[in-house]
Design an enzyme around this catalytic site. Structure first.
Site, PDB file in Angstrom:
ATOM      1  N   SER A 119       0.860  -1.190   0.000  1.00  0.00           N
ATOM      2  CA  SER A 119       0.000   0.000   0.000  1.00  0.00           C
ATOM      3  C   SER A 119       0.892   1.234   0.000  1.00  0.00           C
ATOM      4  CB  SER A 119      -0.889  -0.035   1.251  1.00  0.00           C
ATOM      5  OG  SER A 119      -1.631   1.144   1.363  1.00  0.00           O
ATOM      6  N   LYS A 149      -1.179  -0.896  -4.268  1.00  0.00           N
ATOM      7  CA  LYS A 149      -2.393  -0.123  -3.942  1.00  0.00           C
ATOM      8  C   LYS A 149      -1.966   1.323  -3.744  1.00  0.00           C
ATOM      9  CE  LYS A 149      -4.766   0.037   0.435  1.00  0.00           C
ATOM     10  NZ  LYS A 149      -5.515  -0.710   1.466  1.00  0.00           N
ATOM     11  N   LEU A 150      -2.694   2.222  -4.390  1.00  0.00           N
ATOM     12  CA  LEU A 150      -2.394   3.647  -4.255  1.00  0.00           C
ATOM     13  C   LEU A 150      -3.462   4.300  -3.385  1.00  0.00           C
ATOM     14  CD1 LEU A 150      -1.591   4.513  -7.991  1.00  0.00           C
ATOM     15  CD2 LEU A 150       0.024   3.853  -6.182  1.00  0.00           C
ATOM     16  N   LYS A 151      -3.023   5.009  -2.372  1.00  0.00           N
ATOM     17  CA  LYS A 151      -3.964   5.784  -1.574  1.00  0.00           C
ATOM     18  C   LYS A 151      -4.384   7.000  -2.397  1.00  0.00           C
ATOM     19  CE  LYS A 151      -4.091   3.666   2.446  1.00  0.00           C
ATOM     20  NZ  LYS A 151      -5.345   3.177   3.031  1.00  0.00           N
ATOM     21  N   ASP A 153      -7.287   3.075  -2.846  1.00  0.00           N
ATOM     22  CA  ASP A 153      -7.986   3.083  -1.555  1.00  0.00           C
ATOM     23  C   ASP A 153      -8.224   4.531  -1.153  1.00  0.00           C
ATOM     24  OD1 ASP A 153      -9.033   2.678   0.958  1.00  0.00           O
ATOM     25  OD2 ASP A 153      -7.240   1.728   1.800  1.00  0.00           O
ATOM     26  N   ASN A 180     -10.249   5.478   1.586  1.00  0.00           N
ATOM     27  CA  ASN A 180     -10.543   5.671   3.019  1.00  0.00           C
ATOM     28  C   ASN A 180     -11.686   6.670   3.246  1.00  0.00           C
ATOM     29  OD1 ASN A 180      -7.218   5.014   3.338  1.00  0.00           O
ATOM     30  ND2 ASN A 180      -8.607   3.982   4.765  1.00  0.00           N
ATOM     31  N   GLU A 228     -11.175   0.812  -3.281  1.00  0.00           N
ATOM     32  CA  GLU A 228     -11.498   0.429  -1.905  1.00  0.00           C
ATOM     33  C   GLU A 228     -12.118   1.606  -1.158  1.00  0.00           C
ATOM     34  OE1 GLU A 228      -7.994  -1.101  -0.035  1.00  0.00           O
ATOM     35  OE2 GLU A 228      -8.823  -1.005   1.996  1.00  0.00           O
ATOM     36  N   ASP A 255     -13.864  -1.824   2.934  1.00  0.00           N
ATOM     37  CA  ASP A 255     -12.944  -2.041   4.060  1.00  0.00           C
ATOM     38  C   ASP A 255     -13.669  -1.581   5.327  1.00  0.00           C
ATOM     39  OD1 ASP A 255     -10.963  -1.802   6.022  1.00  0.00           O
ATOM     40  OD2 ASP A 255      -9.614  -0.554   4.853  1.00  0.00           O
ATOM     41  N   LYS A 301      -9.900  -7.472   7.697  1.00  0.00           N
ATOM     42  CA  LYS A 301      -8.903  -7.155   8.729  1.00  0.00           C
ATOM     43  C   LYS A 301      -9.456  -7.697  10.048  1.00  0.00           C
ATOM     44  CE  LYS A 301      -7.484  -2.711   6.724  1.00  0.00           C
ATOM     45  NZ  LYS A 301      -7.711  -1.256   6.794  1.00  0.00           N
ATOM     46  N   GLY A 360      -4.316  -4.497   5.970  1.00  0.00           N
ATOM     47  CA  GLY A 360      -3.220  -4.298   6.919  1.00  0.00           C
ATOM     48  C   GLY A 360      -3.427  -3.025   7.711  1.00  0.00           C
TER      49      GLY A 360
HETATM   50  O1  SMG Z   1      -0.435  -2.498   6.732  1.00  0.00           O
HETATM   51  O2  SMG Z   1       0.451  -2.094   4.790  1.00  0.00           O
HETATM   52  C1  SMG Z   1      -0.326  -1.821   5.694  1.00  0.00           C
HETATM   53  C2  SMG Z   1      -1.221  -0.625   5.526  1.00  0.00           C
HETATM   54  C3  SMG Z   1      -2.289  -0.901   4.535  1.00  0.00           C
HETATM   55  O3  SMG Z   1      -3.347   0.926   3.503  1.00  0.00           O
HETATM   56  C4  SMG Z   1      -3.309   0.217   4.472  1.00  0.00           C
HETATM   57  N1  SMG Z   1      -4.152   0.327   5.506  1.00  0.00           N
HETATM   58  O4  SMG Z   1      -7.400   1.604   4.853  1.00  0.00           O
HETATM   59  O5  SMG Z   1      -6.500  -0.198   4.253  1.00  0.00           O
HETATM   60  C5  SMG Z   1      -6.423   0.873   4.849  1.00  0.00           C
HETATM   61  C6  SMG Z   1      -5.191   1.309   5.580  1.00  0.00           C
HETATM   62  C7  SMG Z   1      -5.518   1.593   7.008  1.00  0.00           C
HETATM   63  C8  SMG Z   1      -4.363   1.951   7.860  1.00  0.00           C
HETATM   64  S1  SMG Z   1      -3.680   3.452   7.456  1.00  0.00           S
HETATM   65  C9  SMG Z   1      -2.560   3.790   8.653  1.00  0.00           C
HETATM   66 MG    MG Z   2      -8.479   0.510   3.351  1.00  0.00          MG
END
Ligand code: SMG
Ligand code: MG
Length: 370
Positions: free
Chosen positions: A131, A157-159, A184, A186, A209, A234, A258, A286
């Site tokens: 990610s 995965k790109l935020k 993703d 969020n 996501e 998620d 998760k 994660g």
């Molecule tokens: O554990 O590699 C990891 C982080 C993966 O992007 C990730 N997690 O929304 O999926 C999600 C985020 C939540 C945690 S961000 C700190």
């Molecule tokens: Mg997520």
């Protein structure tokens, strides 16, 4: 099992690089670790709550409070009874998962059974994705992605967030035409952004996501009708019941699982089973776990329905020194630990060096029930 005591440990681990998402930037992790001592065995669990209630309502100090005040008095030594015993406490899945995972680890170690065996793993290794956070510029992002691809990660995965979506995703897709790629958000968008999000359809993404707020199942279902990129949930998926509901409403073509978000590994497995029954692929999310949480996640990711690479990256993506022996990427995969319980134990030297506070709570009248 007869519980002798519970140790709560607060540790601080710097991340190898800042991780920026639509809800903030993390430079380190405040980790709450639960250690269960029972029948001469010990078990370890990691609380994945963050320092602030920004990913979800939970946060480390709150989770510790809930564990001490409300969960430990209800804890028995039987992992099968834990969920029901915790049920009167509403919410707080990350606190519950940390305690129930630690107990399960102790129980499995005593029986010589691994997490993978217990959960129903069908693979000895799992495909690893990575990610990638929001960056200051597209060239910086491309450098980061190039480095992960060179390391062998099997998907990226790109935020994303409003203002950081089309341009970075297009740039990565142009640079890596065949790379399994997903995004993703969020919860950073609303349904009013549907036409904008549809502009990412030509990039051939595996999924988008959690584009909308977690309580907007109807909105995700509507969005799914307006874009061709599969919608993955998620934050919204907090139980097997909600997973079934979201899937039947057309809001989730893919599900991120998760254990911390859903209250533990038993519920995580139930969500897996619901998704498999509906033909919906799942993958393991994660929360920047240390090796303790990662060991259990990697075991979960070895279940048959986990057909997409997870955010289960190598230790080196997060920490210069992990709390356990590092998880190492080999041909884009991580090995599922085979030893009893988690199959890993914390490196006590590193753990001690990172610990800022420890509290030992001997079993009292409240949670000494066998
Ligand atoms: O554990 O590699 C990891 C982080 C993966 O992007 C990730 N997690 O929304 O999926 C999600 C985020 C939540 C945690 S961000 C700190
Ligand atoms: Mg997520």
């Amino acid at each position: 099992m007869k519980i002798e005591g519970i140790e709560l440990r607060w540790a601080e681990l710097p991340l190898v690089a800042p991780f920026r998402t639509s809800f903030g930037t993390q430079t380190d992790r405040e980790v709450l670790i639960v250690r269960v001592l029972a029948d001469g065995a010990e078990g370890w669990g990691e609380c994945v709550a963050m320092s602030e209630p920004s990913y979800s309502a939970e946060y480390v100090a709150g989770a510790a409070h809930v564990i001490k005040e409300f969960l430990l008095p209800r804890l028995t030594g039987d992992p099968w009874r834990t969920e029901r015993a915790f049920a009167p406490v509403h919410g707080h899945p990350m606190a519950k998962s940390a305690v129930s995972s630690a107990l399960l680890d102790a129980w499995l170690r005593q029986r010589g059974t691994s997490f993978g065996e217990f959960l129903g793993a069908v693979r000895g290794e799992v495909d690893a994705g990575v990610s990638v956070g929001i960056m200051n510029s597209v060239p910086e992002l491309l450098d980061a992605v190039d480095a992960y691809v060179a390391e062998g990660y099997r998907r990226v995965k790109l935020k994303i967030e409003p203002g950081w979506d089309l341009e970075p995703v297009r740039a990565v897709r142009e640079r890596h035409p065949d790379l399994p790629l997903q995004t993703d958000a969020n919860t950073a968008y609303t349904l009013a952004d549907a036409a904008h999000l549809a502009k990412m359809d030509p990039f051939g993404l595996l999924l988008i996501e959690q584009p909308l707020p977690e309580d907007d199942i109807a909105g995700h279902a509507e969005l799914a009708r307006r874009i061709t990129t599969p919608v993955c949930l998620d934050e919204s998926i907090t139980s097997a019941r909600i997973a079934a509901d979201a899937i039947t409403r057309g809001a989730a073509a893919v599900v991120n699982i998760k254990p911390g978000r859903v209250g533990g590994f038993l519920e995580a497995r139930r969500i897996h089973d619901v998704c498999v029954a509906h033909g919906v692929p799942v993958w393991c999310g994660g929360m920047l776990e240390t090796g303790i949480g990662r060991a259990a996640n990697v075991a979960l990711a070895a279940l048959p329905g986990f057909t997409l690479p997870g955010d289960t990256s190598a230790s080196s993506r997060y920490y210069a020194a992990d709390l356990t022996d590092p998880f190492v990427l080999a041909d884009g995969r991580l090995t599922v630990p085979a030893g009893p319980g988690l199959g890993v134990v914390p490196d006590l030297t590193v753990l001690k060096a990172r610990t800022v506070r420890t509290e030992y709570i001997p079993a009292g009248a409240g949670y000494s029930r066998p």
